[in-house]
Scaffold this active site. Structure first.
Site, PDB file in Angstrom:
ATOM      1  N   THR A 168       0.848  -1.193   0.000  1.00 22.28           N
ATOM      2  CA  THR A 168       0.000   0.000   0.000  1.00 22.28           C
ATOM      3  C   THR A 168       0.885   1.245   0.000  1.00 22.28           C
ATOM      4  OG1 THR A 168      -0.087   0.078   2.400  1.00 22.28           O
ATOM      5  CG2 THR A 168      -1.787  -1.224   1.298  1.00 22.28           C
ATOM      6  N   GLU A 170      -5.670  -2.843  -1.542  1.00 25.32           N
ATOM      7  CA  GLU A 170      -6.274  -4.066  -0.996  1.00 25.32           C
ATOM      8  C   GLU A 170      -7.471  -4.547  -1.802  1.00 25.32           C
ATOM      9  OE1 GLU A 170      -5.453  -1.364   0.696  1.00 25.32           O
ATOM     10  OE2 GLU A 170      -4.810  -1.780   2.756  1.00 25.32           O
ATOM     11  N   LYS A 200     -13.090  15.201  15.001  1.00 25.09           N
ATOM     12  CA  LYS A 200     -14.262  15.009  15.846  1.00 25.09           C
ATOM     13  C   LYS A 200     -14.421  16.231  16.740  1.00 25.09           C
ATOM     14  CE  LYS A 200     -16.613  10.958  17.494  1.00 25.09           C
ATOM     15  NZ  LYS A 200     -16.480   9.602  17.999  1.00 25.09           N
ATOM     16  N   TRP A 246     -18.605  14.400  13.625  1.00 23.24           N
ATOM     17  CA  TRP A 246     -17.542  14.367  12.637  1.00 23.24           C
ATOM     18  C   TRP A 246     -17.613  15.534  11.660  1.00 23.24           C
ATOM     19  CZ3 TRP A 246     -17.702   8.487  10.935  1.00 23.24           C
ATOM     20  CH2 TRP A 246     -17.053   7.723  11.917  1.00 23.24           C
TER      21      TRP A 246
HETATM   22  N1  LIG Z   1     -11.610   8.639  -5.532  1.00 20.83           N
HETATM   23  C1  LIG Z   1     -11.113   8.747  -4.311  1.00 20.83           C
HETATM   24  N2  LIG Z   1     -11.522   9.727  -3.484  1.00 20.83           N
HETATM   25  C2  LIG Z   1     -11.033   9.846  -2.243  1.00 20.83           C
HETATM   26  N3  LIG Z   1     -10.096   9.044  -1.717  1.00 20.83           N
HETATM   27  C3  LIG Z   1      -9.633   8.054  -2.494  1.00 20.83           C
HETATM   28  C4  LIG Z   1     -10.115   7.848  -3.813  1.00 20.83           C
HETATM   29  N4  LIG Z   1      -9.486   6.769  -4.323  1.00 20.83           N
HETATM   30  C5  LIG Z   1      -8.653   6.319  -3.376  1.00 20.83           C
HETATM   31  N5  LIG Z   1      -8.722   7.096  -2.265  1.00 20.83           N
HETATM   32  C6  LIG Z   1      -7.953   6.942  -1.005  1.00 20.83           C
HETATM   33  O1  LIG Z   1      -6.824   6.119  -1.279  1.00 20.83           O
HETATM   34  C7  LIG Z   1      -6.806   4.992  -0.385  1.00 20.83           C
HETATM   35  C8  LIG Z   1      -6.158   3.819  -1.053  1.00 20.83           C
HETATM   36  O2  LIG Z   1      -4.846   4.165  -1.437  1.00 20.83           O
HETATM   37  P1  LIG Z   1      -3.639   3.153  -1.476  1.00 20.83           P
HETATM   38  O3  LIG Z   1      -4.117   1.765  -1.463  1.00 20.83           O
HETATM   39  O4  LIG Z   1      -2.818   3.591  -2.632  1.00 20.83           O
HETATM   40  O5  LIG Z   1      -2.792   3.377  -0.174  1.00 20.83           O
HETATM   41  P2  LIG Z   1      -3.048   4.319   1.071  1.00 20.83           P
HETATM   42  O6  LIG Z   1      -4.317   3.912   1.731  1.00 20.83           O
HETATM   43  O7  LIG Z   1      -2.932   5.722   0.612  1.00 20.83           O
HETATM   44  O8  LIG Z   1      -1.810   3.928   1.990  1.00 20.83           O
HETATM   45  P3  LIG Z   1      -1.774   3.111   3.376  1.00 20.83           P
HETATM   46  O9  LIG Z   1      -2.917   2.142   3.404  1.00 20.83           O
HETATM   47  O10 LIG Z   1      -0.453   2.429   3.360  1.00 20.83           O
HETATM   48  O11 LIG Z   1      -1.869   4.160   4.438  1.00 20.83           O
HETATM   49  C9  LIG Z   1      -8.253   4.785  -0.033  1.00 20.83           C
HETATM   50  O12 LIG Z   1      -8.388   4.064   1.159  1.00 20.83           O
HETATM   51  C10 LIG Z   1      -8.772   6.208   0.038  1.00 20.83           C
HETATM   52  O13 LIG Z   1      -8.488   6.781   1.287  1.00 20.83           O
HETATM   53 MG   LIG Z   2      -4.786   2.187   2.776  1.00 14.23          MG
END
Ligand SMILES: Nc1ncnc2c1ncn2[C@@H]1O[C@H](COP(=O)(O)OP(=O)(O)OP(=O)(O)O)[C@@H](O)[C@H]1O
Ligand SMILES: [Mg+2]
Ligand SMILES: Nc1ncnc2c1ncn2[C@@H]1O[C@H](COP(=O)(O)OP(=O)(O)OP(=O)(O)O)[C@@H](O)[C@H]1O
Ligand SMILES: [Mg+2]
Lengths: 535, 535
Positions: A185, A329, A437, A442
């Site tokens: 990730t 994931e 919060k 929220w």
């Molecule tokens: N269209 C979108 N709008 C808002 N947020 C988004 C969108 N697409 C993805 N995300 C954000 O990106 C996340 C997924 O990103 P990625 O799997 O690349 O790793 P990360 O969650 O940024 O990193 P880590 O889990 O290691 O902290 C999602 O859980 C969400 O928070």
């Molecule tokens: Mg993530």
């Protein structure tokens, strides 16, 4: 009683077999890392992937061994995917934009045996190679003529290496639940976590992507995945395009507005996929020269929230823009933003409002919203809750982490906070770690950020919660002003006033000359919280 | 090393769960068997399917038990599919157009415990009920008001029956390889054979259907499956439409040109699927009144070879016509005829030639062509061979038949003779049982038939081989003349002369006042061979 259907495991390399058989001559065009435009096709890619598989096999790479790639989107990288997966080894895509220390940590965590790298990243690898005990050999994705001098162990040019194989080789066959690929990730909220895709999950995911309201490109289309192969499974494009015979255009190392525009236009691209930053750069480039893209039909945008200005710009050009939400994931497609029948005739702001939502889940992605105690919340478009997901292309565990990440019903907590409406449309309001919060309620940092970047002088905005004696937490707005502009705290707060509930108004505005980002372009709120700890 | 993805079995009823959650209000419109147009939606269909599942469960229907349906395309029939499959029972669709004796044979062979039937077919069932020892109860798909008086055992009106359940019930969960449905082949070449679909094969097949070049309907579309739910798994439409939230229009019992036109037009249908006869009737109706269908985008046609005149008529109206080939054993999609990129700009005859081919295999359908000895033949567009297929939604065995039907590589022999070209485009030239072998070489009966029906006075044509002392076999052309027309042997042979190789020319023409058909509208060549045995 069982069905009497054939046992035909879902294996990734069957996709390239199909492409090579039915769409043999369909082009894969690359802006090569070495410079020139390179053209090949699915039949050649399969042939060369088989050679790579044979060469890896001769090297002693076996079922389950990890082979890393640090590479741009090119035909060679695509060959590497199929070649590695086709013998049951695990293709571990590493994000080369991470800090060198993170790269080393990830390669060691995965104990990769071979690293395949573009020439671009040889210097980075040279710096950390001393720490990479598991790596036996570096394969540089280039030919002999472009092979750099390097201290990397057993370094060899990819073209020379696969030339040692004659291609008289057959894919291995194994259970469809065998690991096919790994991707960590982005590390936005902590250390990156290792996601392990199976052949089954990749094939099923590619079929989700192929439906009309997800990507839905066909054999007449041309797809430009600006999203890198190293980011979140390339959003499934490396599988969906060959499975349909969709022509592929690979942007290589140049993702700036002018370069992406040139490819979109010259190669008559009909579908494109990438993160908001990429589209922002493209639109800025197009605006300066008043350029058009008459062939482009669909733009998929995801990875972080898509600003309204980008949506409007594409929509005004008659290009269908689909806002997608997903995560590493989830292979990564969680939702897709095509307008459902009920909304396809919307106009003006109502239309943009709907397009700005993150779309809805396709079949094979199940969702629920819960409160902190796990109680289900209504899909009323208003109540934010923890978003949890279930499906065959969604993680059940992280690599080398024993803790289960599923709840009692088998749902995975995305770490995102969102609302869902009765049509299943998602609105991401926050990460659960970023939620503010205030007085027990929220406040959505993403809503505040979206609003603030609507101000014409604001380049980027981030909102974090800061401790408050009475309310628990209050929002702090952090602003990066556009080059050459100047703006006051009052100007910005006045702009926001009336557009949100009074109690959502940030208590203060901080001005910074840059906002920290992750390697995938997301705002690093942890760093901001650290920086503004005293506020 | 295994992937770390969730274990989420592919189960048919998860499709209706998805539809009810995300596309709850999306309409399912039916021309009811009782008469009026009936409107419901996916949420209601799921709710009622759950009641049916609960009622079946209370009746003691268990995993693997067979429940038959003899029914038109209606919302109730769709509910029956999901209700039966959702408890792991097997939904056995019986073709009510078969001879009563065949129906009895099939129900007995499957040992169905319950038969669900439309009011239309109650008289047929009453005639054979005495022979149906395994059947415990007949459920008539209607309400109390329309329930006919009947001698059928434990007969009950569907609406009354499911009203005994409160719907507080959950689907069962089981392995994805569990049998979901059964359908017997059409019986064109012998006794019908029982095909048993699994939940996995149905779900995977629905995803094939959802790709852009197969059906590819989305949430904004409206689909009219003229193809019956009782024929070859309804071509996957009963799964693909709810999986995408596509609006469904069900034609009930009336499949004549005027009735189908009325639904297509009134309900603004965008996608439609059916056999050539249906489209012929529709086009004849449209022609008389010079009617148009501005909303219709795509017509899928398969089941038997599509005459060029139908293709041209749709193409001229700007409606994309896709010729599909398939079989009950393939769930049934084998190929789809969307034009690939390389052919999409063809015009005139070259375009019609390509559209008249049977399309190409989607991902998850593998093909090979062999000679009688099993040796592979080239994909050169010329060499006919036995067509063999492999994939996860293709039969491995028939119900209660022990013989394996797969070759050493796991391919199933379709019984069709075909050519394939380098783009994978299929041309069915014959059934292997109908092939005419003259002087050691094959003559395609389908080519000769296509040519003969091109004659303006010919309504239908069939070609069979008749024994010949010198050549082994020679073609006999059997012609059914259009009503009110008359034509001579010479006129027809002159028309064909020069359009085919000399040695393909039929030795004789026989005129008949009707050509025998199977229950699915295919020419019964076995009956013709019997009739013309002495020729
Ligand atoms: N269209 C979108 N709008 C808002 N947020 C988004 C969108 N697409 C993805 N995300 C954000 O990106 C996340 C997924 O990103 P990625 O799997 O690349 O790793 P990360 O969650 O940024 O990193 P880590 O889990 O290691 O902290 C999602 O859980 C969400 O928070
Ligand atoms: Mg993530
Ligand atoms: N587009 C098409 N063009 C030509 N033939 C077709 C086409 N589509 C289907 N067919 C024919 O229909 C067959 C499949 O039909 P189906 O499964 O309904 O039963 P059947 O083969 O007619 O009956 P049985 O197997 O019992 O003899 C194919 O094998 C092929 O011969
Ligand atoms: Mg058959």
């Amino acid at each position: 009683m069982l069905g009497l259907m054939q046992d035909w495991p879902l294996l990734c390399h069957r996709i390239i077999d199909h492409a090579a058989r039915i769409h043999a001559g369909r082009e894969v065009v690359t802006r090569s890392v070495e410079g020139p435009i390179h053209r090949t096709n699915y039949a050649e890619i399969r042939g060369r992937a088989l050679k790579l598989a044979q060469r890896l096999d001769r090297q002693g790479i076996r079922l389950g061994d990890r082979v890393a790639t640090l590479a741009w989107n090119t035909w060679r990288h695509l060959e590497a995917w199929y070649g590695i997966m086709g013998i049951g080894a695990v293709c571990h895509t590493v994000n080369p934009r991470l800090f060198p220390d993170q790269i080393a940590w990830i390669i060691n965590h995965a104990t990769d045996r071979i690293v395949m790298t573009d020439i671009t990243f040889v210097p980075i690898l040279e710096k950390i190679a001393g720490k990479l005990a598991s790596v036996e050999r570096y394969v540089v994705l280039t030919d002999g003529a472009h092979m750099p001098r390097t201290s990397l162990k057993n370094a060899v040019a990819y073209e020379d290496w696969i030339a040692e194989a004659d291609g008289d080789f057959a894919w291995k066959t194994f259970d469809e639940n065998t690991a096919a690929a790994m991707c960590y990730t982005s590390g936005t909220t902590g250390d990156p976590k290792g996601v392990v895709y199976s052949h089954r999950s990749n094939v099923l995911h590619s079929m989700i992507v192929n439906n009309a309201d997800a990507l839905g490109a066909g054999s007449k289309d041309t797809l430009l995945p600006v999203v890198p192969l190293f980011h979140a499974n390339s959003w499934g494009t490396a599988f969906s395009a060959p499975s349909m015979g969709t022509r592929l255009v690979m942007p290589g190392a140049r993702l700036d507005g002018a370069s992406v525009y040139e490819l979109l236009s010259d190669e008559k691209v009909t579908f494109a996929a990438g993160v908001p930053t990429v589209w922002l750069m493209l639109l800025q480039h197009m605006e300066t020269d008043n350029l058009r893209l008459p062939d482009l039909k669909v733009v998929i945008c995801g990875g972080s929230a898509m600003p309204r200005s980008i949506i409007k710009a594409f929509d005004d050009m008659g290009i269908e823009v689909r806002h997608a939400w997903g995560m590493t994931e989830m292979s990564p497609r969680g939702t897709v933003g095509a307008l459902q029948g009920a909304f396809s005739h919307l106009k003006g702001d109502a239309r943009l409002d709907r397009l700005q939502m993150q779309g809805y889940a396709p079949f094979m992605v199940e969702m629920k919203l819960t409160d902190d105690a796990g109680k289900e919340l209504p899909w009323d478009g208003k109540t934010p809750g923890r978003l949890k997901v279930r499906g065959p292309a969604i993680s059940a565990a992280y690599y080398r982490v024993d803790d289960s990440i599923l709840d009692a019903d088998g749902f995975f907590d995305t770490g995102d906070v969102a609302t869902l409406d009765s049509y299943g449309y998602l609105r991401i309001t926050d990460r659960s770690k970023d939620v503010i919060k205030s007085g027990g309620e929220w406040i959505s940092s993403i809503d505040l950020e979206n609003l603030a970047v609507g101000h014409p002088k604001v380049a980027e905005a981030a909102v974090i919660g800061v401790p408050h004696p009475k309310w628990g937490e209050r929002p702090l707005l952090i602003v990066h002003v556009k080059p050459g502009e100047s703006v006051t705290r009052e100007e910005i707060l006045d702009f926001m006033d009336g557009k949100i509930a009074r109690w959502w108004m940030p208590d203060d505005v901080a001005f910074v000359d840059s906002i920290p980002h992750t390697a995938t372009g997301k705002i690093l709120k942890a760093a901001l919280r650290e920086k503004f700890k005293g506020s």
